[in-house]
Design a protein around this motif. Sequence first.
Motif, PDB file in Angstrom:
ATOM      1  N   CYS A 167       1.114  -1.309  -0.009  1.00  0.00           N
ATOM      2  CA  CYS A 167      -0.087   0.043  -0.074  1.00  0.00           C
ATOM      3  C   CYS A 167       1.030   1.560  -0.057  1.00  0.00           C
ATOM      4  CB  CYS A 167      -1.118   0.031   1.096  1.00  0.00           C
ATOM      5  SG  CYS A 167      -1.729   0.934   1.507  1.00  0.00           S
ATOM      6  N   CYS A 172      -0.944   2.933   6.485  1.00  0.00           N
ATOM      7  CA  CYS A 172      -0.727   1.690   5.925  1.00  0.00           C
ATOM      8  C   CYS A 172       0.190   1.349   5.647  1.00  0.00           C
ATOM      9  CB  CYS A 172      -2.313   1.476   4.907  1.00  0.00           C
ATOM     10  SG  CYS A 172      -3.091   0.163   4.835  1.00  0.00           S
ATOM     11  N   HIS A 174       0.146  -1.487   4.418  1.00  0.00           N
ATOM     12  CA  HIS A 174       0.003  -2.546   4.321  1.00  0.00           C
ATOM     13  C   HIS A 174       0.510  -4.025   3.395  1.00  0.00           C
ATOM     14  CE1 HIS A 174      -2.602  -6.185   4.768  1.00  0.00           C
ATOM     15  NE2 HIS A 174      -2.684  -6.866   3.345  1.00  0.00           N
ATOM     16  N   CYS A 257      -5.554  -1.155  -2.379  1.00  0.00           N
ATOM     17  CA  CYS A 257      -4.578  -1.658  -0.772  1.00  0.00           C
ATOM     18  C   CYS A 257      -6.430  -3.204  -0.311  1.00  0.00           C
ATOM     19  CB  CYS A 257      -4.665  -0.879   0.219  1.00  0.00           C
ATOM     20  SG  CYS A 257      -4.509  -1.580   1.811  1.00  0.00           S
ATOM     21  N   CYS A 260      -7.628  -0.810   3.001  1.00  0.00           N
ATOM     22  CA  CYS A 260      -7.429   0.825   2.951  1.00  0.00           C
ATOM     23  C   CYS A 260      -8.159   1.456   2.049  1.00  0.00           C
ATOM     24  CB  CYS A 260      -6.436   1.666   3.590  1.00  0.00           C
ATOM     25  SG  CYS A 260      -5.523   1.743   2.771  1.00  0.00           S
TER      26      CYS A 260
HETATM   27 ZN    ZN Z   1      -3.729   0.857   2.583  1.00  0.00          ZN
END
Ligand code: ZN
Length: 348
Positions: A167, A172, A174, A257, A260
Amino acid sequence: MPSTDVEEFRRVVASAKHIVVLAGAGLSAASGIPTFRGPSGLWKTNDALRLVTPAAWREDPSRIWRWANYRREMISKASPNAAHRALALLSLPSVRSRLGYAADADFTLVTQNIDELSTRALDALLYPQSGFQLLLTETSPEEISAEINEAKARVLEMHGRVWDVVCTRFECQHKERNYDVPVCAALAESADISAGNALPRDETTTNAAAEVIADSVPQSPLAALHSSIRAPPPLRRTGLRPPTPPPPIPLEELPRCNRCGSLVRPGEVWFGEAAMDMDEIFARVNDADLCIVVGTSATIHPAAKFAATVKERGGKVAVFNLERTKGDDASDFLFLGPCEKLLPEALG
Ligand code: ZN
Ligand code: BJW
């Protein structure tokens, strides 16, 4: 000059206690994945600076995703080859013991490849159908599974994996594995990825082509006086311009993502970014008493310095490559030829 003596190489492997393998694109060449440099390398026809740098990403994420999707397509069709298997076997203590090498040696495979084929070669040994476990009658299936899992943890993919997505939202970040090909619907119609990535033709080609066209311009009797008539026509008339890049894909249609919803980027390491697992890699390289270098031009840092570091610290270096590479004259062993043939032969 480096030695080509296989028996001597085996003795060195047998006495080594800290083995590091450094692998590059040549390891996966026999799996059908092209290398980067050299006459048919990916960077011969594609401009790395427009595809694998943070600046290229900032300029046009859809171009970078097209490239990543193209690499995913290519890599998804590939399977581990005999060289991946030879290294996977060498990484297992039970196999080393069987081959007369030290079972208690530590073994680390540092790969610059993003194709995950070294891990997949180990995974393949876990399947009972592989028949592999039947060969090691003195080791239980549970012990073999444990060895394989330990060996997988020691495959250090320093340039990341083509399957990682990360991400881009700072809060975030991620990261996850995503094995989708295509990676999103907008990339389903695999555009000609070379469009817009192509390197400019070199001067010689361009000028030679322009000359041919200039010569085909009908000669006026006044040509000698009007030399401008003989001037090469503009390049756009030669048809040598790179193809028009496909239109950018809207950001909302690129991979997003799962946590998010923000834009994700391909997870491999681009030029100018720090390679992964470097603390562990430097520790292993500093400790190594044997470094086996397989299928890399050894031109990209930080990997380019690993073999020299091992030598400086008193270790041995063995190079497996199709051709001579920078610094290989300082190695202890040099095996020139396809690694998918030479590695299994040399390791026994
Ligand atoms: Zn994210
Ligand atoms: C066979 C075979 C067969 C074929 N059998 N053999 C000046 C000085 C020092 C450093 C730099 C510098 N200028 C820039 C840098 C840094 C830069 C760099 O090294 N640039 C060079 C051009 C000099 N390095 C980086 O940017 C790296 N990061 C970094 O340095 O970080 C510093 C930092 C620290 C802290 C914070 C921030 C930054 C990152 C490098 C990332 C490389 N990424 C790529 C992208 C892949 C994307 C994709 O796949 O789509 O990774 S580029 C590409 O090159 C790929 C490869 O892993 C990598 C290495 O290539 P490799 O594997 O060696 O392939 P080839 O093709 O070169 O060689 C294949 C070999 O196989 C050949 O020798 C064949 O003969 C052989 N072969 N078939 C045996 N069957």
